[in-house]
Design a protein around this motif. Sequence first.
Motif, short mmCIF file in Angstrom:
data_model
loop_
_atom_site.label_atom_id
_atom_site.label_comp_id
_atom_site.label_asym_id
_atom_site.label_seq_id
_atom_site.Cartn_x
_atom_site.Cartn_y
_atom_site.Cartn_z
N ARG A 1 -10.48 9.90 -9.97
CA ARG A 1 -11.00 8.96 -9.56
C ARG A 1 -9.77 8.12 -8.80
O ARG A 1 -9.94 7.45 -7.68
N GLU A 2 -8.49 8.43 -9.24
CA GLU A 2 -7.27 7.94 -8.59
C GLU A 2 -7.28 8.69 -7.16
O GLU A 2 -6.94 8.09 -6.17
N MET A 3 -7.57 9.87 -7.07
CA MET A 3 -7.74 10.62 -5.88
C MET A 3 -8.41 9.95 -4.79
O MET A 3 -8.62 9.93 -3.72
N LYS A 4 -9.83 9.72 -5.27
CA LYS A 4 -11.00 9.03 -4.52
C LYS A 4 -10.35 7.72 -3.99
O LYS A 4 -10.50 7.32 -3.00
N ALA A 5 -9.63 7.14 -5.05
CA ALA A 5 -9.43 5.58 -4.58
C ALA A 5 -8.28 5.72 -3.46
O ALA A 5 -7.95 5.18 -2.64
N LEU A 6 -7.26 6.78 -3.68
CA LEU A 6 -6.22 6.69 -2.84
C LEU A 6 -6.84 7.22 -1.42
O LEU A 6 -6.47 6.83 -0.65
N GLN A 7 -7.97 8.15 -1.58
CA GLN A 7 -8.36 8.29 -0.09
C GLN A 7 -9.07 7.05 0.42
O GLN A 7 -9.04 6.97 1.91
N GLU A 8 -9.75 6.38 -0.45
CA GLU A 8 -10.33 5.08 0.16
C GLU A 8 -9.23 4.16 0.68
O GLU A 8 -9.02 3.58 1.80
N LEU B 1 0.84 -1.31 0.10
CA LEU B 1 0.00 0.10 0.01
C LEU B 1 0.83 1.35 -0.03
O LEU B 1 0.42 2.38 -0.71
N GLU B 2 1.94 1.24 0.77
CA GLU B 2 2.91 2.11 0.80
C GLU B 2 3.48 2.51 -0.72
O GLU B 2 3.58 3.70 -1.06
N GLN B 3 3.82 1.54 -1.23
CA GLN B 3 4.48 1.65 -2.61
C GLN B 3 3.35 2.04 -3.57
O GLN B 3 3.55 2.98 -4.31
N ARG B 4 2.21 1.67 -3.28
CA ARG B 4 1.00 2.26 -4.42
C ARG B 4 0.73 3.64 -3.83
O ARG B 4 0.54 4.52 -4.79
N ILE B 5 0.91 4.15 -2.65
CA ILE B 5 0.81 5.40 -2.16
C ILE B 5 1.62 6.27 -2.95
O ILE B 5 1.49 7.32 -3.31
N LYS B 6 3.12 6.06 -2.99
CA LYS B 6 3.93 6.58 -3.65
C LYS B 6 3.81 6.70 -5.00
O LYS B 6 3.69 7.84 -5.70
N GLU B 7 3.30 5.60 -5.66
CA GLU B 7 2.91 5.74 -6.95
C GLU B 7 1.64 6.83 -7.28
O GLU B 7 1.81 7.39 -8.22
N LEU B 8 0.72 6.62 -6.52
CA LEU B 8 -0.39 7.64 -6.71
C LEU B 8 0.03 8.89 -6.33
O LEU B 8 -0.24 9.68 -7.08
N GLN B 9 0.96 9.31 -5.31
CA GLN B 9 1.35 10.78 -5.25
C GLN B 9 2.11 10.97 -6.38
O GLN B 9 2.01 12.31 -6.81
#
Length: 317
Positions: free
Chosen positions: A98-105, A59-67
């Motif tokens: 959409r990705e922001m919403k997914a990121l918040q979720e 999840l942290e890796q995915r967060i970095k990617e999303l950031q």
Amino acid sequence: MSSRFTAQSPLAGRTASRTRPSMSECDWLFSWTECQMKEIEAKELKRKYKERKQLLENLEQRIKELQKEIEETHELRYNFEMFLKDEEADIAVRRAEREMKALQEKEAKIEELKKEYAEMTERKQELLSQVQIYSVYKDFMEEVLNLTTFEDVDALTGYFESLLHFRDQLYQKENQVQDQVDQQRKALLKLNDQHDLLFLQKNNQLSQLQTELEKTRSEAIIWERKWNHIQETAAKKTLELGQIKMATLNLYELTDGIVGPEGVAINDTDKQLEQIKMYINDQNDILKQYQTLLRRSADGDKQEKTKNKRKKAKNNQ
């Protein structure tokens, strides 16, 4: 096996006294079983901990990617404001949203997982503490195993578990028997109450019947006395009636009445009385006639004496 275990139990008792002197064999076995369960649960928590940790790292890796994608999206959005009609920028913005919403979720999910991870970590520490506390029983179990013919600790534990299971079955059976005894006792008490009530009712009925019997006996005595009086009166009346019939028959015969087929029947008192009545009336008539003749004769004699007296008187003059 049991004799061997019993013969060598002093060593086991000394070992148990070193750990917890007041603990009985069943309590020790229960604690040992619970310790085994705690170890299994600790291993399971450790496995889940690794899985959660790996998930958090992903999840942290995915967060970095999303950031990173968000930063790129911000740049695209800036370009989008510069080039409003560019369709690719519009698609990128929607995608970023959409990705922001997914990121918040996912961030919310991460927070939830962190909270769950903290709870599991705390539970793990508690289980490890319990395992540390109960580890002494493991050592004791191994020492006991050396004194028995069992191959391993699991076999010994299974034997004790079977004994505990058998004890629970006996306890349940004892409870069932006790329940049946209680039900039978309640039924017996109920029957005794019903018997006492029925006995009391019958006693009351018997008292009433005895009272009615005494009353009936008293009435029977009264009626018996009356019946005896009636019989005595009837006997007297019958005797008097017989005497009257005999007197009437005698009077009838005195009036020259004929008894038998040619005259009046011997038991026909009414006709005999009529005949006697007629006889008396005839006699009365005769008596009256005789008295009339006597009165007339007396009157003639009196008149004759009067005349004679008068004649004497004249002659004397």
